[in-house]
Design an enzyme around this catalytic site. Sequence first.
Site: not given
Length: 239
Positions: A137, A150
């Site tokens: 990401s 994350y």
Amino acid sequence: MKRALVTGGSGGIGAAICRRLAADGHHVIVHANRSRAKAEALVAEIVAAGGSGEAVAFDVSERAATAAALETLLEGGPIQIVVNNAGIHADAVFPGMSAEQWHSVIDVSLHGFFNVTQPLSLPMIRTRWGRIINISSVAAIAGNRGQVNYSAAKGALHAATKSLALEVASRGITVNAVAPGVIATEMSDAAFDTETIKKIVPMQRAGRPEEVADLVAFLASDQAGYISGQIISINGAMI
Ligand code: NAP
């Protein structure tokens, strides 16, 4: 025909990757966790379009369950393309982040990468051809408020990508990470409205899962055999 496992094939980006790899002539193992029916429906769609696939369901954060499922899959031969796409987020600003939020995200994205990829690695190495593609990401590159867990999980995946690429380079195996920005799926729909997307994405739109799938399919192809150890962004010029 090569066998390709796509974890999280029941999700938005994973389903697009499955369709694209099947269209490229691979036998696609569509993986799900809770949504097995979605994976089965996708396999039916792939087969109806003339492709080849099968569905499988397990929790990638559960080492023993994952090992058992992979052992059964390996009875059908080595899996030469692995797309580690399964992922979750459990956002919270750091002072309010629970240990459960921290661990759950790292369990799926990082430990899931190990649980899935490690048992498949030796059979892949023996074939002298392989592709490992980790979906990370933009949050791992730029950081993102509320996503310390994350970002940490996906950033560790970047480092693992680079080290594993070095280990298997001489065996015809490439290892890369694809780092999407905002892609239109259920995961991002909940987090970003149209106005926010216009503000944060220079191209002023979310990416499409098919655009990520095109990049993954290229990395999985013979043509990409000299690309390894890379973190490749796909984010509409976000960074
Ligand atoms: P999604 O639609 O929410 O799909 C997530 C997938 O992960 C589902 O197939 C889900 O399976 C699977 N999964 C979740 N927990 C799992 C577990 N414990 N074990 C096995 N599988 C599990 O998400 P998406 O948007 O397609 O995202 C796919 C990947 O891209 C993720 O790694 C995400 O972090 C990354 N990403 C997405 C965006 C975005 O904007 N969408 C941006 C950057 C990166 P079930 O539904 O069957 O339980």
